[in-house]
Scaffold this motif. Structure first.
Motif, PDB file in Angstrom:
ATOM      1  N   GLY A   1      32.923  42.070  36.393  1.00 31.28           N
ATOM      2  CA  GLY A   1      34.102  42.515  37.125  1.00 31.28           C
ATOM      3  C   GLY A   1      33.788  43.760  37.921  1.00 31.28           C
ATOM      4  O   GLY A   1      32.637  44.217  37.968  1.00 31.28           O
TER       5      GLY A   1
ATOM      6  N   ALA B   1      29.893  36.058  40.864  1.00 30.93           N
ATOM      7  CA  ALA B   1      29.906  37.424  40.343  1.00 30.93           C
ATOM      8  C   ALA B   1      30.377  38.406  41.412  1.00 30.93           C
ATOM      9  O   ALA B   1      31.139  39.340  41.127  1.00 30.93           O
TER      10      ALA B   1
ATOM     11  N   ALA C   1      33.995  38.250  41.804  1.00 30.43           N
ATOM     12  CA  ALA C   1      34.660  38.937  40.688  1.00 30.43           C
ATOM     13  C   ALA C   1      34.632  40.454  40.849  1.00 30.43           C
ATOM     14  O   ALA C   1      35.220  41.172  40.035  1.00 30.43           O
TER      15      ALA C   1
ATOM     16  N   LYS D   1      31.312  37.990  31.582  1.00 27.40           N
ATOM     17  CA  LYS D   1      32.587  38.433  32.169  1.00 27.40           C
ATOM     18  C   LYS D   1      32.417  39.603  33.143  1.00 27.40           C
ATOM     19  O   LYS D   1      32.937  40.694  32.931  1.00 27.40           O
TER      20      LYS D   1
END
Length: 328
Positions: free
Chosen positions: A159, A181, A184, A157
């Motif tokens: 960010g 990625a 993100a 995940k």
């Protein structure tokens, strides 16, 4: 029961087959009967098929093939793109003439492939609509690598504020993982050979050489630390990430197992994620470099190039010469 919609009168087509498992030398192009779509199925006239490491890994020997449910005679390749040319009874989601892409385990390098509308790559095959603006050669590279990258990123995940170390960043899955990625909001450091540095920068990664001394090189590049890691090649990046203080729950790998580390499996990615990736490519927000394309008659040379692991981008087999591999 209604009759299937058919747009071809062909009775035979080409398919790459194994009569004995092994390396590229065991691959043969055969003339085979054209398959027929049954209820709930589509037949696709394949225009392009993308190669992945799993294609030649799972057909390398009988024991490995059996783990994937494969037996002889066996087809080859999983990613495909093309045009629906036969619609089976009960299918409402697609029509003859629709452009589609997807995966059909170890049978995609063929003039025709039949897939289940409600299937999966491993069971029955799957199909997604090819968005406008996405050419067939590129669409044929998305299913396996896109799914695997999405699954890996779902584990860690990334960010804004993250610095992600991606091992094997220049490979087929890495092409997608690096860019997703970055989209993100994460900073990406990608491992590769010296010759891959330019390709990694073009994807948005900061390149770092793999091998002995990797931990020190990453520390020098990111003195503030690394917060997540994807190992897309083996386990060396996992070990480096641990040495850099990345917690196990923010590390994943796709080619092996390690205690405490969650492995990423492309089968866990949803149809929506695959469609989203296709949309990003069509919109120009995600780039898929095509390293080389080969006619199906040169399948052995294509597999040898892809299996060498030094190609920067995807390798594609072209099956139709009538222009449909181009964007339209």
């Amino acid at each position: 029961m209604t009759e299937p919609t058919v747009t071809t009168a062909a009775t035979t087509g080409r398919a790459v087959r194994f009569e004995a498992f092994g390396g590229p030398e065991a691959l043969r192009v055969h003339e085979v009967p054209v398959p027929q779509a049954g209820p709930g199925q589509l037949r696709v006239r394949v225009t392009a098929a993308g190669l992945n490491p799993m294609d030649w890994f799972m057909t390398s020997d009988a024991e490995t093939a059996a783990r994937f449910g494969l037996s002889l005679p066996c087809g080859f390749g999983t990613d495909y793109a093309g045009v629906v040319d036969q619609v089976g009874d009960g299918v409402r989601e697609f029509a003859a003439g629709d452009r589609v892409f997807g995966g059909a385990l170890s049978r995609a390098v063929a003039d025709y492939v039949v897939v289940d509308v409600a299937g999966t790559i491993a069971v029955g095959g799957e199909a997604h609509r090819t968005p406008d603006g996405l050419d067939d050669r590129t669409a044929a590279t998305l299913a396996i690598a896109g799914r695997t990258a999405a699954a890996a990123l779902a584990v860690v995940k990334p960010g804004p504020g993250d610095t992600v170390l991606i091992g094997g960043a220049g490979g087929g899955v890495g092409v997608f993982a690096v860019q997703l990625a970055r989209l993100a909001g994460a900073r990406v450091i990608g491992t590769g050979s010296a010759s891959s540095a330019g390709a990694l920068r073009a994807l948005g990664a900061e390149p770092v050489a793999y091998g002995d001394g990797l931990v020190d090189r990453v520390r020098a590049l990111a003195p503030g630390g690394v917060t997540a890691a994807l190992d897309l090649h083996g386990t060396d990046t996992v070990r480096a990430a641990r040495a850099l203080g990345v917690p196990d729950e923010r590390i994943t790998l796709i080619a092996g197992l390690m205690d405490g580390i969650t492995s990423a499996n492309g089968a866990n990615a949803t149809r929506g994620e695959v469609a989203e990736i296709a949309g990003l490519v069509a919109a120009g927000r995600l780039r898929v470099p095509i390293a080389a394309s080969f006619p199906v008659e040169r399948i052995r040379a294509a597999v040898e190039l892809q299996a060498g692991r030094h190609v920067h981008g995807k390798v594609v087999i072209e099956l139709q010469g009538d222009g449909r591999t181009r964007s339209r």
